[in-house]
Design a protein around this motif. Structure first.
Motif, PDB file in Angstrom:
ATOM      1  N   VAL A   1      37.534  50.205  67.305  1.00 17.32           N
ATOM      2  CA  VAL A   1      38.625  49.561  68.032  1.00 17.32           C
ATOM      3  C   VAL A   1      39.688  49.008  67.075  1.00 17.32           C
ATOM      4  CG1 VAL A   1      37.540  47.263  68.153  1.00 17.32           C
ATOM      5  CG2 VAL A   1      39.145  47.999  69.951  1.00 17.32           C
ATOM      6  N   ALA A   2      39.286  48.501  65.919  1.00 14.01           N
ATOM      7  CA  ALA A   2      40.260  47.999  64.951  1.00 14.01           C
ATOM      8  C   ALA A   2      41.141  49.129  64.425  1.00 14.01           C
ATOM      9  CB  ALA A   2      39.549  47.293  63.797  1.00 14.01           C
ATOM     10  N   LEU A   3      40.568  50.322  64.275  1.00 15.65           N
ATOM     11  CA  LEU A   3      41.352  51.470  63.813  1.00 15.65           C
ATOM     12  C   LEU A   3      42.406  51.860  64.846  1.00 15.65           C
ATOM     13  CD1 LEU A   3      38.503  53.674  62.293  1.00 15.65           C
ATOM     14  CD2 LEU A   3      40.051  52.136  61.091  1.00 15.65           C
ATOM     15  N   CYS A   4      42.051  51.773  66.125  1.00 12.27           N
ATOM     16  CA  CYS A   4      43.020  52.060  67.188  1.00 12.27           C
ATOM     17  C   CYS A   4      44.177  51.058  67.143  1.00 12.27           C
ATOM     18  CB  CYS A   4      42.343  52.012  68.552  1.00 12.27           C
ATOM     19  SG  CYS A   4      41.063  53.263  68.797  1.00 12.27           S
ATOM     20  N   GLY A   5      43.858  49.786  66.956  1.00  7.31           N
ATOM     21  CA  GLY A   5      44.902  48.771  66.825  1.00  7.31           C
ATOM     22  C   GLY A   5      45.764  49.006  65.598  1.00  7.31           C
ATOM     23  N   THR A   6      45.130  49.437  64.501  1.00  9.76           N
ATOM     24  CA  THR A   6      45.870  49.704  63.267  1.00  9.76           C
ATOM     25  C   THR A   6      46.882  50.815  63.467  1.00  9.76           C
ATOM     26  OG1 THR A   6      43.954  49.024  61.955  1.00  9.76           O
ATOM     27  CG2 THR A   6      45.640  50.297  60.828  1.00  9.76           C
ATOM     28  N   LEU A   7      46.470  51.891  64.135  1.00 10.08           N
ATOM     29  CA  LEU A   7      47.376  53.017  64.383  1.00 10.08           C
ATOM     30  C   LEU A   7      48.615  52.560  65.160  1.00 10.08           C
ATOM     31  CD1 LEU A   7      46.317  56.570  65.528  1.00 10.08           C
ATOM     32  CD2 LEU A   7      48.230  55.413  66.622  1.00 10.08           C
ATOM     33  N   ILE A   8      48.412  51.788  66.214  1.00  8.36           N
ATOM     34  CA  ILE A   8      49.542  51.320  67.018  1.00  8.36           C
ATOM     35  C   ILE A   8      50.418  50.366  66.203  1.00  8.36           C
ATOM     36  CG2 ILE A   8      50.184  50.020  69.087  1.00  8.36           C
ATOM     37  CD1 ILE A   8      47.577  51.053  70.358  1.00  8.36           C
ATOM     38  N   GLY A   9      49.787  49.491  65.426  1.00  7.19           N
ATOM     39  CA  GLY A   9      50.540  48.552  64.600  1.00  7.19           C
ATOM     40  C   GLY A   9      51.376  49.247  63.547  1.00  7.19           C
ATOM     41  N   GLN A  10      50.875  50.326  62.959  1.00  5.64           N
ATOM     42  CA  GLN A  10      51.633  51.065  61.952  1.00  5.64           C
ATOM     43  C   GLN A  10      52.898  51.672  62.548  1.00  5.64           C
ATOM     44  OE1 GLN A  10      48.319  53.496  60.855  1.00  5.64           O
ATOM     45  NE2 GLN A  10      47.931  52.397  58.950  1.00  5.64           N
ATOM     46  N   LEU A  11      52.777  52.235  63.729  1.00  5.10           N
ATOM     47  CA  LEU A  11      53.944  52.824  64.377  1.00  5.10           C
ATOM     48  C   LEU A  11      54.950  51.747  64.804  1.00  5.10           C
ATOM     49  CD1 LEU A  11      52.182  55.489  66.638  1.00  5.10           C
ATOM     50  CD2 LEU A  11      53.501  55.932  64.555  1.00  5.10           C
ATOM     51  N   PHE A  12      54.445  50.672  65.404  1.00  8.71           N
ATOM     52  CA  PHE A  12      55.335  49.637  65.934  1.00  8.71           C
ATOM     53  C   PHE A  12      56.042  48.879  64.815  1.00  8.71           C
ATOM     54  CE2 PHE A  12      55.975  45.185  67.278  1.00  8.71           C
ATOM     55  CZ  PHE A  12      56.893  45.397  68.299  1.00  8.71           C
ATOM     56  N   PHE A  13      55.286  48.365  63.851  1.00  7.20           N
ATOM     57  CA  PHE A  13      55.905  47.570  62.791  1.00  7.20           C
ATOM     58  C   PHE A  13      56.684  48.437  61.807  1.00  7.20           C
ATOM     59  CE2 PHE A  13      52.663  44.451  64.142  1.00  7.20           C
ATOM     60  CZ  PHE A  13      53.498  43.351  64.325  1.00  7.20           C
ATOM     61  N   GLY A  14      56.293  49.709  61.658  1.00  3.06           N
ATOM     62  CA  GLY A  14      57.091  50.611  60.836  1.00  3.06           C
ATOM     63  C   GLY A  14      58.487  50.764  61.422  1.00  3.06           C
ATOM     64  N   TRP A  15      58.566  50.981  62.718  1.00  2.38           N
ATOM     65  CA  TRP A  15      59.862  51.079  63.396  1.00  2.38           C
ATOM     66  C   TRP A  15      60.616  49.749  63.346  1.00  2.38           C
ATOM     67  CZ3 TRP A  15      60.977  48.327  67.999  1.00  2.38           C
ATOM     68  CH2 TRP A  15      62.203  48.624  68.571  1.00  2.38           C
ATOM     69  N   LEU A  16      59.903  48.650  63.578  1.00  4.71           N
ATOM     70  CA  LEU A  16      60.547  47.336  63.606  1.00  4.71           C
ATOM     71  C   LEU A  16      61.078  46.951  62.221  1.00  4.71           C
ATOM     72  CD1 LEU A  16      60.875  45.405  66.022  1.00  4.71           C
ATOM     73  CD2 LEU A  16      58.970  44.073  65.104  1.00  4.71           C
ATOM     74  N   GLY A  17      60.373  47.368  61.165  1.00  4.55           N
ATOM     75  CA  GLY A  17      60.819  47.061  59.814  1.00  4.55           C
ATOM     76  C   GLY A  17      62.148  47.701  59.464  1.00  4.55           C
TER      77      GLY A  17
END
Length: 539
Positions: A76-92
């Protein structure tokens, strides 16, 4: 035709190694220290979770997490990591690196503490809340990947940029090691203070009420290093490349960098205004121009990271199962619950000391001399060789007298993953894409890696199961067995070698030269062979 480089960016490229470089490495690196601790410490306590919450009658195998629960806790942490990478990458790229940098750390601190405080009146309730908080923990961890890599690449000079970015990622090795040490110390203390009957066939007989504190403390202590660096992360100035090239405020960029470089940098706003008017590089991520210039690069960074993480995360998260399968760890019936945590953690620490940590720092030492392409290709090659060496004569390694040889080869696999693609797949996406898309493209590449990690984590658990019902864990379907699973991982590493040829060499070049942002117009094409570092990248 190359444009004149902005003075503030030229100053960054030519800057000598200074204290601010090391400060940036520590601040960004502590995020990765926390990332690794939080992601991999769960491997040390999953067996304990099974003993505490699944010893009741009706469990598929008392004292063992059911298949669906084990998958959830580990994945489950890996699933959260994948979404966080896409979201914060775009937000950055949209808001700036600094504006969202502290938020990822705050999420990690809160979720680490909350994971240890998971609550519920039943085993299902506790595991459900644990998975909920670990998802958000992964979400925060995911944001740290593109932001830390991009910030470090944009702070560094072009001569030692690879070593600086790799040093940030190398803190992951210390996080894995520290996680193992914390689990060792915690389990030792509880094992001595609260002794329980050992060698009990009934898992409940080897438990004490205080065992529930062990896994909670191990998970919660991951918040400390992140919390200690939050203040300093918030004090970091925005990177000059984002401020100058994306926000188009060279005056602010010059002021920010003058403080850390301790030099006077002239204002060049007029030059930026002219470049903005005639800028030919304002293409978007989904444009034909991006596909033409960087499409193959993005395919290369995504596929190599994807293939690497299938092997890397499955090997890391399920070390305990590999050790048990070759007989290095005794069966649970021969250990009390807390001592089992000690044995699993000790194995993780030994592998980290002998293979994982040295591999990271070999990359730091040699990446700017050997180049990213060579190190990645070499790493994939040796990972393939060593994985085949474990898989083909697998029955040989299961004999007691040969277990030491198995562990040596297994440690070498980790060494060359870290002195190889596990480091370079993190470094290269932060260098070869335009500033306004750099964080986004790194996030996409990293998310591809996490997709591979999810496949590796979920697939490994089922695939490695024995085909023999007599030796298979209850509740698990027949897999292809550990030998064939290791063969599949070897093939993934082999494929990684071939996709490495899509990734260009970035050693010794400025970020603007790599991305084409200092080019007006060019008909030159880069050689298809990525080692042709004397040619201009496509623009």
């Amino acid at each position: 035709m190359a444009r004149d480089q902005l003075g503030v960016l030229s100053a960054l490229d030519a800057a000598k190694t200074q204290w601010y470089h090391f400060t940036a490495i520590i601040i960004a690196g502590m995020g990765f220290f926390t990332d690794a601790y939080d992601l991999f410490s769960i491997a040390n306590v999953t067996k304990l979770l099974g003993r505490i919450y699944y010893t009741h009658q009706g469990a598929p195998k008392p004292g063992t997490l059911p298949p669906n629960v084990s998958l959830a806790v580990n994945g489950v942490a890996l699933c959260g990591t994948l979404i966080g990478q896409l979201f914060f990458g775009w937000l950055g790229d949209k808001l700036g690196r600094k504006k969202v940098y502290g938020l990822t750390l705050a999420i990690m601190v809160f979720s680490s503490i909350a994971s240890g405080l998971s609550f519920g009146h039943t085993s299902k309730g506790v595991v459900t809340t644990l998975c909920f908080f670990r998802f958000w923990l992964g979400f925060g961890i995911g944001g740290d990947y593109p932001l830390s890599a991009t910030i470090m690449s944009e702070y560094a000079n072009k001569k030692t940029r690879g070593a600086f970015i790799a040093a940030v990622f190398a803190m992951q090795g210390f996080g894995i090691l520290f996680g193992g040490i914390v689990a060792l110390v915690t389990s030792t203390i509880f094992d001595h203070v609260y002794s329980a009957p050992t060698y009990a066939v009934n898992p409940e007989a080897s438990l004490v009420p205080q065992a529930d504190y062990v896994w909670r403390l191990i998970l919660m202590l991951g918040a400390l290093p992140a919390a200690m660096t939050y203040y300093w992360r918030m004090k970091m100035p925005e990177t000059a490349r984002y401020t100058a090239l994306v926000a188009k405020n060279v005056k602010q960029a010059a002021e920010d960098m003058a403080k850390v470089l301790q030099v006077e940098i002239g204002e060049e706003q007029e030059k930026v205004d002219k470049l903005t008017v005639r800028d030919s590089n304002n293409f978007g991520l989904f444009s034909k121009e991006f596909v033409k210039r960087h499409g193959l690069h993005l395919v290369g960074t995504c596929t190599t990271w994807f293939l690497l993480d299938i092997a890397y995360y499955s090997s890391n998260l399920f070390q305990k199962d590999i050790y048990t399968s070759i007989g290095w760890l005794p069966p649970p019936s021969e250990m009390n619950a807390i001592h089992e945590v000690f044995r699993v953690s000790r194995a993780q620490v030994l592998i980290a000391l002998c293979g994982t940590v040295p591999g990271y720092w070999f990359t730091v030492a040699f990446i700017d001399y050997l180049g990213r392409f060579f190190i990645q290709l070499m790493g994939f090659f040796f990972m393939t060789v060593f994985m085949f060496a474990l898989a083909i004569p697998y029955d040989h390694w299961t004999k007691k007298e040969n277990r030491t040889g198995f562990l040596i080869i297994y440690a070498l696999t980790f060494f060359f993953s870290n002195f190889g693609p596990n480091a370079t797949t993190f470094v290269v996406p932060a260098e070869i894409f335009p500033a306004r898309l750099r964080s986004t493209c790194h996030g996409i590449s990293a998310a591809s890696g996490k997709a591979g990690a999810i496949i590796g984590a979920f697939g490994f658990l089922y695939a490695s199961e024995s085909k023999n019902p007599a030796t298979r864990d209850a509740g698990y379907p027949a897999g292809i067995g550990m030998k064939n699973t290791l063969l599949v991982l070897a093939v993934c590493n082999c494929l990684g070698m071939f996709f490495t040829f899509l990734v260009p060499e970035s050693k010794g070049k400025s970020l603007e030269e790599l991305s084409g942002e200092n080019e007006e117009k060019s008909t030159d094409k880069i050689s298809e062979h990525p080692t042709a570092s004397n040619k201009t990248l496509p623009v």
